[in-house]
Design a protein around this motif. Structure first.
Motif, mmCIF file in Angstrom:
data_model
loop_
_atom_site.group_PDB
_atom_site.id
_atom_site.type_symbol
_atom_site.label_atom_id
_atom_site.label_comp_id
_atom_site.label_asym_id
_atom_site.label_seq_id
_atom_site.Cartn_x
_atom_site.Cartn_y
_atom_site.Cartn_z
ATOM 1 N N HIS A 36 31.861 20.095 5.252
ATOM 2 C CA HIS A 36 31.421 19.087 4.284
ATOM 3 C C HIS A 36 32.076 17.744 4.609
ATOM 4 C CE1 HIS A 36 31.239 16.955 0.419
ATOM 5 N NE2 HIS A 36 30.191 17.694 0.164
ATOM 6 N N SER A 37 33.371 17.768 4.837
ATOM 7 C CA SER A 37 34.104 16.536 5.150
ATOM 8 C C SER A 37 33.648 15.916 6.465
ATOM 9 C CB SER A 37 35.610 16.811 5.207
ATOM 10 O OG SER A 37 36.083 17.171 3.934
ATOM 11 N N LEU A 38 33.391 16.749 7.467
ATOM 12 C CA LEU A 38 32.929 16.234 8.760
ATOM 13 C C LEU A 38 31.567 15.565 8.628
ATOM 14 C CD1 LEU A 38 34.075 19.228 10.951
ATOM 15 C CD2 LEU A 38 34.877 16.861 11.210
ATOM 16 N N HIS A 123 18.993 2.399 -4.796
ATOM 17 C CA HIS A 123 17.712 2.129 -4.143
ATOM 18 C C HIS A 123 17.219 3.371 -3.411
ATOM 19 C CE1 HIS A 123 18.661 -2.472 -3.939
ATOM 20 N NE2 HIS A 123 18.797 -1.961 -5.141
ATOM 21 N N GLU A 124 18.169 4.098 -2.794
ATOM 22 C CA GLU A 124 17.840 5.342 -2.106
ATOM 23 C C GLU A 124 18.933 6.366 -2.380
ATOM 24 O OE1 GLU A 124 15.276 3.717 1.734
ATOM 25 O OE2 GLU A 124 17.152 4.770 2.105
ATOM 26 N N VAL A 125 18.520 7.635 -2.401
ATOM 27 C CA VAL A 125 19.454 8.760 -2.446
ATOM 28 C C VAL A 125 19.150 9.613 -1.226
ATOM 29 C CG1 VAL A 125 20.194 10.823 -3.700
ATOM 30 C CG2 VAL A 125 19.657 8.726 -4.967
ATOM 31 N N TRP A 126 20.209 9.947 -0.503
ATOM 32 C CA TRP A 126 20.080 10.749 0.701
ATOM 33 C C TRP A 126 20.751 12.100 0.464
ATOM 34 C CZ3 TRP A 126 22.031 7.073 5.161
ATOM 35 C CH2 TRP A 126 21.244 5.908 5.193
ATOM 36 N N LEU A 127 20.131 13.156 0.946
ATOM 37 C CA LEU A 127 20.719 14.485 0.895
ATOM 38 C C LEU A 127 20.887 14.991 2.320
ATOM 39 C CD1 LEU A 127 18.633 16.101 -1.999
ATOM 40 C CD2 LEU A 127 20.819 14.886 -2.144
ATOM 41 N N CYS A 128 22.068 15.503 2.610
ATOM 42 C CA CYS A 128 22.376 16.026 3.941
ATOM 43 C C CYS A 128 22.608 17.528 3.803
ATOM 44 C CB CYS A 128 23.626 15.349 4.497
ATOM 45 S SG CYS A 128 24.146 15.986 6.110
ATOM 46 N N GLY A 129 21.813 18.333 4.536
ATOM 47 C CA GLY A 129 21.994 19.773 4.525
ATOM 48 C C GLY A 129 23.205 20.186 5.334
ATOM 49 N N GLN A 130 23.622 21.426 5.181
ATOM 50 C CA GLN A 130 24.752 21.950 5.942
ATOM 51 C C GLN A 130 24.492 21.923 7.445
ATOM 52 O OE1 GLN A 130 28.020 23.483 4.876
ATOM 53 N NE2 GLN A 130 27.412 21.789 3.556
ATOM 54 N N ASP A 131 23.223 21.884 7.831
ATOM 55 C CA ASP A 131 22.864 21.799 9.248
ATOM 56 C C ASP A 131 22.774 20.358 9.738
ATOM 57 O OD1 ASP A 131 20.597 20.987 7.908
ATOM 58 O OD2 ASP A 131 19.238 22.345 8.960
ATOM 59 N N GLY A 132 23.067 19.398 8.856
ATOM 60 C CA GLY A 132 23.015 17.982 9.221
ATOM 61 C C GLY A 132 21.663 17.331 9.003
ATOM 62 N N ALA A 133 20.654 18.107 8.607
ATOM 63 C CA ALA A 133 19.318 17.542 8.373
ATOM 64 C C ALA A 133 19.355 16.612 7.162
ATOM 65 C CB ALA A 133 18.291 18.654 8.156
ATOM 66 N N MET A 134 18.802 15.426 7.345
ATOM 67 C CA MET A 134 18.811 14.407 6.298
ATOM 68 C C MET A 134 17.464 14.369 5.580
ATOM 69 S SD MET A 134 21.840 13.018 6.431
ATOM 70 C CE MET A 134 21.544 11.648 5.317
#
Length: 161
Positions: A36-38, A123-134
């Protein structure tokens, strides 16, 4: 306890958890993992390199209608920072708010957080999966790519993955 008391409490200072509050002011804790931190650090670094005129930073507290939420990474314009400085928590969301999903993140929780951040002006919300997919969102729909930072990658790569 209010947010300032939580932040200043000596017994809570060094715990390895991310703190937020719910609508009743109760403390909600989430354990942090190195992955998560990385991912959080990679998003912050990429944002800092790709958009000028502001600042990317981690662990941003935002007061919402459902308590104080702590976004994993945000990007705030210079104008936002002039208006709000180092207020704790911010009463308005920075322009970009990014959350790194964890195995304990539920779809309902993420939908609620997105709505809360947009209600506070993101303005935007970004979600990052555990696999790095945005995944990128504006307050209307999911986007194919960020409209604020179009060159941001669709996947955050870690150096060892």
């Amino acid at each position: 306890m209010n947010w300032q008391e939580i932040c200043g409490h000596p017994q809570l200072r060094d715990l390895p958890f991310k703190f937020e509050t719910d609508r009743w002011g109760h403390i909600v804790m989430s354990p942090a993992s190195n992955r998560h931190s990385l991912l959080q650090g990679a998003i912050q670094t990429l944002l800092g390199r790709q958009i000028m005129g502001g600042m990317a930073f981690p662990e941003c507290s935002i007061e919402t209608a459902q308590g104080v939420k702590v976004a994993d990474v945000v990007w705030a314009s210079a104008e936002f920072l002039r208006r709000h400085g180092d207020a704790n928590p911010y009463r308005e969301a920075p322009e970009i708010v990014a959350e790194v999903l964890s195995p304990s993140s539920s779809a309902a929780e993420l939908e609620e957080k997105k709505a809360l951040y947009f209600a506070r002006g993101a303005h935007e919300v970004w979600l990052c999966g555990q696999d790095g997919a945005m995944r990128f969102y504006n307050n209307h729909a999911r986007l194919d790519a960020s409209e604020v930072v179009p060159a941001f990658p669709l996947r955050v790569e870690l150096p060892f993955a």
